[in-house]
Every structure is written in structure tokens, then in C-alpha cells.
Design a protein around this motif. Sequence first.
Motif, mmCIF file in Angstrom:
data_model
loop_
_atom_site.group_PDB
_atom_site.id
_atom_site.type_symbol
_atom_site.label_atom_id
_atom_site.label_comp_id
_atom_site.label_asym_id
_atom_site.label_seq_id
_atom_site.Cartn_x
_atom_site.Cartn_y
_atom_site.Cartn_z
ATOM 1 N N ALA A 83 14.820 29.389 -11.064
ATOM 2 C CA ALA A 83 14.547 28.336 -11.091
ATOM 3 C C ALA A 83 14.610 27.244 -11.478
ATOM 4 O O ALA A 83 15.699 25.988 -10.892
ATOM 5 C CB ALA A 83 12.891 27.779 -11.014
ATOM 6 N N PHE A 107 7.356 31.951 -14.942
ATOM 7 C CA PHE A 107 7.716 31.415 -13.595
ATOM 8 C C PHE A 107 5.745 30.759 -13.354
ATOM 9 O O PHE A 107 5.283 31.441 -12.593
ATOM 10 C CB PHE A 107 8.181 31.920 -12.768
ATOM 11 N N MET A 133 3.729 29.595 -10.950
ATOM 12 C CA MET A 133 3.492 28.712 -10.064
ATOM 13 C C MET A 133 1.729 28.891 -9.300
ATOM 14 O O MET A 133 1.015 27.595 -9.389
ATOM 15 C CB MET A 133 4.399 29.568 -8.735
ATOM 16 N N LYS A 141 -3.179 27.707 -14.256
ATOM 17 C CA LYS A 141 -1.343 28.910 -13.814
ATOM 18 C C LYS A 141 -2.077 30.521 -14.429
ATOM 19 O O LYS A 141 -2.239 30.402 -14.904
ATOM 20 C CB LYS A 141 -0.517 28.577 -14.786
ATOM 21 N N ALA A 191 8.651 27.615 -16.219
ATOM 22 C CA ALA A 191 8.744 26.422 -14.916
ATOM 23 C C ALA A 191 7.931 26.070 -13.929
ATOM 24 O O ALA A 191 7.420 27.457 -13.901
ATOM 25 C CB ALA A 191 10.098 27.238 -14.214
ATOM 26 N N VAL A 192 7.111 25.568 -14.188
ATOM 27 C CA VAL A 192 5.803 25.063 -14.402
ATOM 28 C C VAL A 192 6.131 24.733 -12.840
ATOM 29 O O VAL A 192 6.563 22.827 -12.817
ATOM 30 C CB VAL A 192 5.023 24.068 -14.897
ATOM 31 N N PHE A 193 5.701 24.708 -11.743
ATOM 32 C CA PHE A 193 5.283 24.427 -10.200
ATOM 33 C C PHE A 193 3.544 23.604 -10.379
ATOM 34 O O PHE A 193 2.762 23.395 -11.072
ATOM 35 C CB PHE A 193 5.242 25.045 -9.082
ATOM 36 N N HIS A 210 7.486 20.291 -7.211
ATOM 37 C CA HIS A 210 8.770 20.641 -7.865
ATOM 38 C C HIS A 210 8.297 20.936 -9.132
ATOM 39 O O HIS A 210 7.152 21.646 -9.621
ATOM 40 C CB HIS A 210 8.796 18.616 -8.024
ATOM 41 N N CYS A 211 9.755 21.933 -10.052
ATOM 42 C CA CYS A 211 9.390 22.662 -11.002
ATOM 43 C C CYS A 211 9.553 21.319 -11.950
ATOM 44 O O CYS A 211 10.627 21.233 -12.135
ATOM 45 C CB CYS A 211 10.144 23.548 -11.062
#
Lengths: 642, 642
Positions: free
Chosen positions: B105, B131, B133, B169, B183-185, B198-199
Amino acid sequence: MGTAEEIRTVLDGRWEEVRQEVRSRLDPETFAPPLSTLPLDEHRQRTLQAVLELTQTDFARNGLTEEQGGTNEHGASVTAFEMLGHADLSVFVKAGVQFGLFGGAIANLGTKRHWDAYLPGMLDGSLLGSFAMTELGHGSDVQSLLTTATYVPETDEIEIHSPGIAARKDYIGNAARDARMAAVFAQLVVDGENHGVHCVLVPIRDEHGNPLDGVTIGDCGAKMGLRGVDNGELTFDHVRVPRLNLLNRYGTIDDDGRYHSPIENPSRRFFTMLGTLVRGRISVAGGAGAATRTALTLAVIYGLHRTQFHTPDGESEVRILDYRGHQRKLLPRLARSFALMLAQNALVEQMHRIAAGEESSEDAQRELEARAAGIKALTTEHATDTIQVCREACGGAGYMSVNRFADLKADTDVFSTFEGDNTVLLQLVAKGMLTEYKDAFHELDTRGAFFFGARQVTEAVIERTIGGSLIQRLVSGSPGRDGDDALTDRGGQLDLFEDREKHLLETLAMRLRRAGEEGADGFAIFNDAQPHLLLTARAHIERVVLEAFVAAIDGMPDGESREIMERVCDLYVMSTIEAERAWFVEHGRLSAQQSKSVIVAVDTLCAGLRPHAQTLVDAFAIPLAWRETNLMEFLGEAGPDA
Amino acid sequence: MGTAEEIRTVLDGRWEEVRQEVRSRLDPETFAPPLSTLPLDEHRQRTLQAVLELTQTDFARNGLTEEQGGTNEHGASVTAFEMLGHADLSVFVKAGVQFGLFGGAIANLGTKRHWDAYLPGMLDGSLLGSFAMTELGHGSDVQSLLTTATYVPETDEIEIHSPGIAARKDYIGNAARDARMAAVFAQLVVDGENHGVHCVLVPIRDEHGNPLDGVTIGDCGAKMGLRGVDNGELTFDHVRVPRLNLLNRYGTIDDDGRYHSPIENPSRRFFTMLGTLVRGRISVAGGAGAATRTALTLAVIYGLHRTQFHTPDGESEVRILDYRGHQRKLLPRLARSFALMLAQNALVEQMHRIAAGEESSEDAQRELEARAAGIKALTTEHATDTIQVCREACGGAGYMSVNRFADLKADTDVFSTFEGDNTVLLQLVAKGMLTEYKDAFHELDTRGAFFFGARQVTEAVIERTIGGSLIQRLVSGSPGRDGDDALTDRGGQLDLFEDREKHLLETLAMRLRRAGEEGADGFAIFNDAQPHLLLTARAHIERVVLEAFVAAIDGMPDGESREIMERVCDLYVMSTIEAERAWFVEHGRLSAQQSKSVIVAVDTLCAGLRPHAQTLVDAFAIPLAWRETNLMEFLGEAGPDA
């Protein structure tokens, strides 16, 4: 009574009361499935505790005749144990070892002296036992077991011995920790002559739980599933037991040390002995079916509430069971679960009639064994397939242990290879069919007669035990293979299943006939035909299953419930044909156009049953305590189903 | 070089050296698969330790460009991680989260400032990451995530917030225990406008491992498998991070607080961002393939040694892999594993060319994404199916944890639904095909032209990226569909696969065209066609896989190794056609007679490859330390295979 209730009574069958009692009576604390995160020892202890609680019920005693101290309610017994398959499968299996296998060996292979001496302790849990058949070197090939039971006239004892590692008794339930005695299968040698496999009761532990002299006990340790069951290994080093410990219903050693048997032929004797143990196989099919219904209940309800992706108009999110692909994953398997459950019920009734003495003939027993083998194979295979698909249908949530699929999968996985490997069982079914075929065919020795008479012979061989006259009426009234509605008419469907079975059997018999010819390589011919043989067995069992479904519906009054059941039956039929439609087209039974129409029919039936999905799983009536999860933690934006 | 060695080099492919290095270099103590009997905490600690050991290798650094501090050896990186799939799958997945997803990411969605600040720590393990998402309410439908990332101009920060439980999440790897950053969407909202997902990099724990203010971390607890991976849940309560934490390659907020993106269309932007993360999907397919090869190696070797039942002459016991039924369980799946591995190799090469800048076009990237999706779906589905069959092929022994199948099954199970649910991925493949089809078809608006031009259009759409000219030559030189050897000729086989794909695509496009018509119920039309759509995607990927197989063989010199590989390819082709032969007959592509001949061909190929079974699994070259079991504890009376 609502629709789900009406359907439940049909599915519950003859022993509905037993099922209802188990649903309401078993203490959820003890019998609700524990997560496999318990340490192994605690899991085993908890499982033992639950099995001991079962001694307070009539489950096991119902499975014995009055002479054996029971009530002769065999069907009630098997049905009660089947219901445990919804709860904790370790308990289901450990109870099966204690009451079904160990108890069953004493009841079915022993005589009055064994019943009096051991069955009370077996029933009240004071005598925990193992069923020591499988060896490391021989699992499926029981006839080739290596353990010996040699009669020693000097001391009037039998000496149990394991000659080498291949003779080690392996994967034996109850052995690693709890059993005090084992029903040991071994080659019985009397006066230097081997009389084949017999069963001897051998104490393996003292009252403190320590192995007795000459007995080495190993622990199989961690397994994929069934963690509450203490599987172990037994090795015997010249262990002596009294002569009277031989379970001597089918072969005995008299006071003069001479061997006698009511069955002269050793091979027939062996298969007769094994045949009496059929109940274990029936129970495994029952437990597998129950576990599958639990998985389907969870996945269908999840699919009814979980939403994902928006409709094209963007206004709402779609419930995933509204997707045709998702319906196709779950609904045909749901229909098949209905079909197999109804066939299982019919099988248990058949077993009950024989065990209770209501019916008795070699033919009936032989047919029971074949059906038990076939239904066990198809039901356990269906369990593995369906529980997997249900897990996937719940996505990441399905992978969390708390949501049950992990244990359901792992626990039932071994069902396809224990109590008879499924491939070996299907072979057994097909071999039985071939034997009947041969018996019915008197003129087998001239080629001409063979061709001339083949069809008539199979007509005679195809037995319609379940709802015989009903089925006959439906088949006779069917529009015939070329009619437009051959596929949708119930009689036409039955005819299609039956015709396939006949064709497969006839051509199989023809193929194998060559094996008897001069100079033929028997193994090669048999081996080449093995896939054909397995297919024949499947076709036979599918036909038996369909007949059971049709017979069960026949008892329903007209109305919505019956209408739904007819559609579920259609879906079972159509999805079964769909999977095998290549065969039907290759053999001119369906045109290419009809074959395509089967695919459309499955789609249409899925769409038509979608509104009844909740009703269908409600009809399984699995107590909430046995299917608690957090799958409903978040229901999706759509909220509860309308 | 022996035959197995020669075949190994073909299977190892372009990064053979990497594979050989991994085989010899990784410390078995650390990387050999542990039994899942370790307590959960120890298992997680052991897994973290192994991931930290990997920071001493070039595996991860090879996957970065030089500008990112790497070597631009993307193919070598993915291949090395794939090899971990033979060892410990928890390590494989946790490493995938750290280096592939979290690192990926940053590398693919971030810009130089993020690379400089975070990639060194990502590589050396000092910065462990997640990650984030998937949310509880939205897994597959990433575009509908609920978490928000709102720009706060007052403090020049971004505020991360989870509005409700559906926004939590969930199942996030590395989150329950180890990650310091995620890395947060999230939906990026700037000045009241939502710019789509977005991330953003969000610190979640302090240096002592305690959750930071506003961050709630849950532990998913026990899972079916992958016990060494600490999956967790993350909830954000108005958590602020600096604006510069937005990974801003595809969308940035400038110093004046205004949003900019090089891609105007929000949907295209979203899919472009997701597309750059394709490597995770490729890696999952690689790991699934490796695990499947481990299972096949174990089951095939067991089948070569295990005996059961005697030959009809009673002289010896039969090795179970000599039974046709057993061959049919294992050998077609072995052939499919070969096919999928070669397709995977081609996919990794394709990925490498794009990542290393050797090739760059939107078309190439789009094709890579579609193939990655399709091969991931088919390879993970194959893993679930094959590992199950291998377990059953080893009977009771296969059920014991020590024999690996328990963990292989449980660990790989989730592969079919994570990194893209397989059904959703296949839809993605088909939708891509439809888009291309539409693009190629300029005259779509007149019915007449549609029918007239359909075939020519699909000719243009069917791309032969792998070995294009070779395949073209073979197809052109094939004897044609009606020739006697259409089924055995390689060109004829390719033609058959390709023709099926074309027909499915053309008819699908025709069906879906109606959805655009006035008053049509778009969802209903799409939904009815969903099974057709999924089948189209499968047909496409099977064709791509076959082409990769053919291209790989083409590079082999004549000789025994090539001869064996040709037969393995035949078995892959024939068993694939066999499974779908109903379709070929229904659509006039095969006669009923040809369809039956396919079944015979599979039997014959199984028998022919049986003597080479050991060679074929030797070619996988899986180090002994990674496949230690006690399956060989007792080899059966026949002793080692001749």
C-alpha cells in the motif's frame, strides 16, 4: 401448525417424539458444542462427562433387545444419537464408540453370558470400552488383520498378540485415555487352524487407569477434529484372557477346546459378523446429516440477512441469497439434505424392523447393509462438500471459530473414511448389486441368453422397498421417455433414475463377465471397470434416495407445505440430473435440448424456493443453543428479512 | 540431469535460482510448519519471529523499485514468498500482510515522502503494519466502506472515524497483537465532498504495544486455521493524523486543503488504486498452489507405498495407487496443479514486466488484473478440493495432525474468500471480458450488425498473450473440429477451449444486452445470467492456463521429460473437458461418442502416468523438512516401490 412445523414433522419421521425430546431435554451447557480452543485434556474430560450424562437417558438401552436388558426400541435409539450430531460431534462419536461399537459388539457378536456380565456396565458407564478393529497395516481390508487370538488349551485361555507394527490397533476411539476394556478383532487360531477374524473382550487397563501387563497403549495425539475423542493405539504382547471372553455368537470354542460355528463358510461367517455391526455406519450417516443441516441453517440465515453490493438503481443493497449464484451454492444442497434425511429415516425404519424382529430374512439384512453403506457414503460426502460451501458462503465470518464451521468441517471430515471408506463402501454396494444380478440370471452361461434376457433380469433385480407400489404406479403412469414432460413428471423422473441404474448395471455385468474368461487378467478388467462400478453404486443409491423422498411426500395432505416439498424434491432431482447430464445425453436418455433445459429448471427452482428458504431451515428445528454464533452481529443495512 | 530434475526446471521457471535458494537456505527449525497444537500465543510469537527472520533476506526488498529502496526484482520477490507456501502458511500470510499488503500500500499508493519515511522500517521489521480495508459490513464491496477520513483544515489533519459497528475494520491481519500502524481505507471527505475510498496511514499502538487514544483493537481470537496470524478488529473514534499521512499517489490534498487527483472519474480512480494492489492476489494464488503441491506429494507417495486388499490370485497386496479409482482421485488433480503452476509462473512474469517498467500500457495492466483474479480463483478452489481429496486418500492417517493435512486444509481454506471472494473475482473477470467485447464492437446499436459481426469481434477479443504465435500456429494446424483426432491434437484441444470461451462470451453479451433495453429489469437479467457469466470467466481462465502449459512445454527438448509433460498436459485437458463435457455435447462441439471417448482417455492417461507418479512429485522438489510426517511409519507388505 405453520408450514415449517408441518414440514418438520415429515422430516422428523417415525421417531418425531424422540427428536422433540432430545431438542428440549439435553442440557445445553453440557451438550452445546465447545470451541476447539479448549486445551486437549479439558476437551477430553468434558466429552467424557457428557457421555456419562447420556447414561442417564434411554438412548443406549433402547438399542438393546429385552433379553439384553433393553427395550427393543432400536429406531428410537439411533434417532436420539443422530440428534447429538447437531450438538457436539466429539460427544456424538465418543458415545458412538461406547454404546454403539463397544456395546454393539457385545450385543451382536456375544451371547447371554456376555450380555449379563458386561452390558449393565456398558450402559451405566462403569465399564468404558473400545472397539479395536482397525490396524495400522489394514484399515479397509478387515479380513487381513494381523492380530492373533490363539486358543491355549493348557490354561483354557486365549492369547492376544500383535505380530509387528502393522498389527498395531490404530486410531481406536476411547483407547488413549478412558477405556478399561477393548473388543479386539483378531484371527482366531484353534489347534493350529485359523478360523478367521473373531472378536475377543480384552481388559486393557486396571481400575487406576494403568495399562495392564502386556498391553501397550499409545495416544494418537492431535487430530484434525473430534478433539474430545481420545483416539489411541493398542499393542498386545501375548496377553491372555479366559476362553469365555470370545464373543461367540458366530464361532465358539467348546469346553473341549474345539471350534464350532453355525456358519460353515469362513468368508460368509466373516461377512455375517461384520453385517451385524451395520448400526455404526447408519449412525455416522445420521450424524453427518445433522451436522450438514446445522451448517446449512447458519449459512442460509446469514444469506437472508447479509447484504453486499447495491442494486443497479443504487437504492438498496442486495441480500446475498438473492444472487442466483449464491442460491445455486446453497439451495440444491439444501434440497439434497432433505432427500438424504428422508432416505436416512427410511433406512433407520428398515434397521428397526429387522432388529426388533418385525422382519427377518437374509435378503432384508443384505439389502439393509447395502443401503447403509451407500447412504453413509453419499451423506458423508455431501457433508464435506456442503459444510465447505456454507463456510465460504459466510466469507471471513465463516472462518472464525466462533461461527462453528471450523469445528463442523474438522469434526465431520473423517466421516468419509471411517466406519468404512466411502470408495470401499460404494464398491460393496455395487458388488451386492452384481451378486443379485447374477443370482437372478440363470442362463448366464450362454452368450445369447445373456443379451436376450438382460433387461428382464434387471427389472427383477431393481427392488423398490420404500413405497414400492406407489413408485410402481408413478413410473407406469409416466409420459414415457420421449414425452415433453418426462423431466417434470415425478414418474418420468423416477423412470429416468431407474433406467440409468439398470443400464449401468447391465453394462457393468457384461464388462466384468470377461474377467471369468480363459486367460483373462481379472485384476486388470476389474480395475478398468472401477469407475463404472462406483458410478453404478451411486446411481443405485440416488434412486433409493429419490424413492424415499417421493414416499415421504405421498403421506402429506395437499396444501402449501406439500407444494413446497414437491419443489424441493424437484430441485433434488434436477440438480442431480444436472450434475450427471452428460451421461444422460451420451446414452440417448436426454436430447441436448432437454439437457440444457435441466440447467434452466435448476435456476427456476432456486428462484422459486428462495422465498421459502427460512421455512426450509426452520423445519430442521435445530435448538438455538446448538447453533449460537456471532454471524448475526451485523445484519447489513437491509435489516431482518421481510 | 534426471527426468524429475528436467521437469523441475520447467516448473521452476524464470526464477528457478530463487526457488533453489529458498529450498536450501531457509532454516527448517524456524520455517518448518509447526503443528497447530502450540498454544495460540506461542504460535503467534513463533510466527512473528519467522517474519522478522525474513527481514534478513532480500525477499521483500526485491519487490520494491530502486526509487523505493529496492532492487526492482519483483518476480523474484513474489516467487520467494510463494515458496514459503510449502513451509508454514501462517508465516506466509503474516509476511504477506507486512511486506505485501502494508508495504505494498505504501509503495503503490504512496509517494516519495511515504517511501522514505516508512519503507525502511517496513523492510527491517521495526515498523509492523496492518492493511485495514475489510469492514464488518462490507467485505467484497470495498467501494461502499463506511469508515471516513475527513480533512480538518483547522489543524491540517485527517480525522479517521468508524460510524457504527458495520464500519469496524475486521479480520485484519497483524492487528490483534503486533501492528503499530495501519493502512486504513476510508471514504475521503474534503470540504464536505466525498472523493471515494483512499488509504491513510494511521498509527494504532504506542511503542509499548498499547492502543493509541481513540483506537479500539479487538482480537478475532480462534480461527479455523492460520493460527499464527493475529487477526483483529479496529475501530476509530475521531482519530486525527497529519494530512501528509494520506497515501497520495492517486489523490492528494494540497497545502491549501484542496483535493486533486490525476484521475478525474472517481470510479476509475478507485479501480486504478485497487489494481495496483494486484500482487497480494497473485501471492495468494502462489501460496495456495504450493500448499496443494505439498498435499499431492504426500498423498501420491503414500499411494505408491500403501497396500490394501489382495490381488485376485491372492499372492500380493495391491498398492492403492494401482487402483484406477485412486489414480482418478490424484492424477488429474496432479495434472491440474502442473497446469496452474505454469500459468502462475506466466502471470508472475507478466506482473514483473509491468512492475519493472519493461512493459507499460493500460491494456497490459487490465489484463494482468483479470488474469490474477481468475487464476487466484481457480487455484484456491483447486487447493480446497485437492487437499481434501489428498487427506481422504490417506485414510485415518490423513486425519492425524502430524500428517499435515489438518493444517494444510485449515490454513488454505480462507484463501477462497480473502484477497477477493472467488465468486466476486470470477465476475470481475467476466465483466472485463464483456467490456473488451463491447469496446471491440462498434456497431452494437443495430441488431443486424450484432449478429453479423459477433464472431469476428470475439476473434479480436480473444488475446493470446502467452506464446501467442505458437498457439496460433497450433490452432491453425489443427485437424478441425470434425476430424477424428480433434480431441488428441494439441491444436484441436486449444481450438476447443477457445471456441467454448467465444461461444459463452457471445451468448452472454447477447443476454445482457437486453438489460439496457427500455423498461428492462437490469438486476433480474444480470442475476439470471450470473451462472452463465461465471462459466464464461472459468472458460476464459482455463484457456489461458492451457496456453501457458503449451508454451512451457514448447521450450523443452525432445525426450522422455517432454513426453511425460505432454501426457500431463493431455490429462489436464481431458479431465477438464470431462468435467464440462455436457456443455460440449449440448452445443454440438462433441458427439455423444466423442464425449464418451474423453472418459476413456482420462482412464488411459491415468494408467499411463501411474509409473511416473514419483517423478512428477519429485519435480515439485519440496524440501523434506517441510513435509515431514509419519505417513511412512508402515509402508505395507509390498515395501518400497520398484
